[in-house]
Motif scaffolding. Structure first.
Motif, PDB file in Angstrom:
ATOM      1  N   GLY A  18      33.943  -2.974 -41.207  1.00 57.25           N
ATOM      2  CA  GLY A  18      34.180  -4.267 -41.819  1.00 57.25           C
ATOM      3  C   GLY A  18      35.011  -4.230 -43.079  1.00 57.25           C
ATOM      4  O   GLY A  18      35.125  -5.233 -43.775  1.00 57.25           O
ATOM      5  N   PHE A  19      35.640  -3.095 -43.386  1.00 56.63           N
ATOM      6  CA  PHE A  19      36.499  -3.031 -44.577  1.00 56.63           C
ATOM      7  C   PHE A  19      37.805  -3.759 -44.301  1.00 56.63           C
ATOM      8  O   PHE A  19      38.272  -3.826 -43.165  1.00 56.63           O
ATOM      9  N   PRO A  86      31.292  -3.749 -48.224  1.00 54.03           N
ATOM     10  CA  PRO A  86      30.478  -3.507 -49.415  1.00 54.03           C
ATOM     11  C   PRO A  86      29.058  -4.050 -49.286  1.00 54.03           C
ATOM     12  O   PRO A  86      28.142  -3.531 -49.914  1.00 54.03           O
ATOM     13  N   ASP A  87      28.884  -5.089 -48.462  1.00 51.92           N
ATOM     14  CA  ASP A  87      27.543  -5.621 -48.270  1.00 51.92           C
ATOM     15  C   ASP A  87      26.656  -4.579 -47.586  1.00 51.92           C
ATOM     16  O   ASP A  87      25.479  -4.428 -47.933  1.00 51.92           O
ATOM     17  N   THR A  88      27.209  -3.830 -46.643  1.00 48.76           N
ATOM     18  CA  THR A  88      26.464  -2.753 -45.986  1.00 48.76           C
ATOM     19  C   THR A  88      26.290  -1.565 -46.927  1.00 48.76           C
ATOM     20  O   THR A  88      25.190  -1.001 -47.036  1.00 48.76           O
ATOM     21  N   ASP A  94      22.159   6.321 -50.408  1.00 53.67           N
ATOM     22  CA  ASP A  94      23.072   7.452 -50.584  1.00 53.67           C
ATOM     23  C   ASP A  94      24.445   6.974 -51.061  1.00 53.67           C
ATOM     24  O   ASP A  94      25.059   7.590 -51.938  1.00 53.67           O
ATOM     25  N   ALA A  95      24.921   5.866 -50.498  1.00 54.91           N
ATOM     26  CA  ALA A  95      26.220   5.320 -50.911  1.00 54.91           C
ATOM     27  C   ALA A  95      26.170   4.843 -52.354  1.00 54.91           C
ATOM     28  O   ALA A  95      27.083   5.108 -53.141  1.00 54.91           O
ATOM     29  N   THR A 118      29.311  -3.207 -54.486  1.00 53.47           N
ATOM     30  CA  THR A 118      28.652  -1.899 -54.510  1.00 53.47           C
ATOM     31  C   THR A 118      28.480  -1.423 -55.949  1.00 53.47           C
ATOM     32  O   THR A 118      27.475  -0.793 -56.274  1.00 53.47           O
ATOM     33  N   LEU A 119      29.426  -1.738 -56.827  1.00 56.98           N
ATOM     34  CA  LEU A 119      29.299  -1.384 -58.248  1.00 56.98           C
ATOM     35  C   LEU A 119      28.109  -2.095 -58.887  1.00 56.98           C
ATOM     36  O   LEU A 119      27.399  -1.514 -59.719  1.00 56.98           O
TER      37      LEU A 119
END
Length: 188
Positions: A18-19, A86-88, A94-95, A118-119
């Motif tokens: 999905g990127f 980023p939602d995933t 770990d990510a 994600t940040l």
């Protein structure tokens, strides 16, 4: 603008299904052409699905999985956008830890569009000036960031941009920061 040489540097691209394809491919090519080794890191082995907005695009082979790598083996990180990506990523511990470790090690990070989600989860935006896709603005402000509507923003090694239209500025600034290296203020 001075040409920056990234020879001998390894730059991680963290993405999953999905990127936004151009937000991975444009920085990937620019950073690779500057001399860096680029590595696609994801949540699973195999391939991940790129998107052109809401349409499926190409599939990309994963080089390493996030549970098998460490921020220590890279000199920088790129977080492409897209909504699902980023939602995933932000729901995978770990990510999130992988991202957080770049900040703990004072290494430059570049995030575009929805990438800053994600940040936020990594807890690294408080007090920083950033930009993003407009729908992420409130999330960033609620996480303590100072959001601005600019093509490209850099705050102590954290490079952010709003959308694919900003890719030229995003790529140039990311390469500059990766060439510069560690940032004393790049901490969590």
């Amino acid at each position: 603008m001075a040409k920056h040489d990234l020879s001998g540097k390894r730059i991680a691209f963290l993405a999953t299904d999905g990127f936004e394809q151009v937000e991975l491919t444009a920085p990937w090519e620019a950073i690779r052409k500057a001399g860096a080794e680029v590595v696609l890191v994801s949540l699973k082995k195999g391939e991940i699905q790129g998107m052109n907005h809401d349409e499926k695009a190409d599939r990309f082979a994963v080089d390493e999985t996030v549970d098998d790598v460490s921020a220590e083996s890279f000199q920088g990180l790129v977080l492409p956008g897209g909504v699902a990506n980023p939602d995933t990523l932000r729901t995978n511990e770990d990510a999130v830890q992988f991202v957080r470790d770049f900040f703990k090690q004072h290494k430059p990070v570049a995030a575009i569009c929805h990438g800053p989600w994600t940040l936020i989860e990594a807890g690294v935006v408080e007090g920083r000036q950033v930009t993003s896709w407009p729908s992420v603005k409130t999330d960033l402000i609620n996480a303590g960031a100072k959001w601005v509507d600019k093509e490209c923003v850099c705050d102590s090694g954290l490079v952010t941009s709003r959308n694919p239209g900003d890719l030229d500025a995003f790529c140039a600034k990311a390469i500059e920061e990766f060439a510069e290296g560690k940032h004393a203020k790049q901490t969590v």
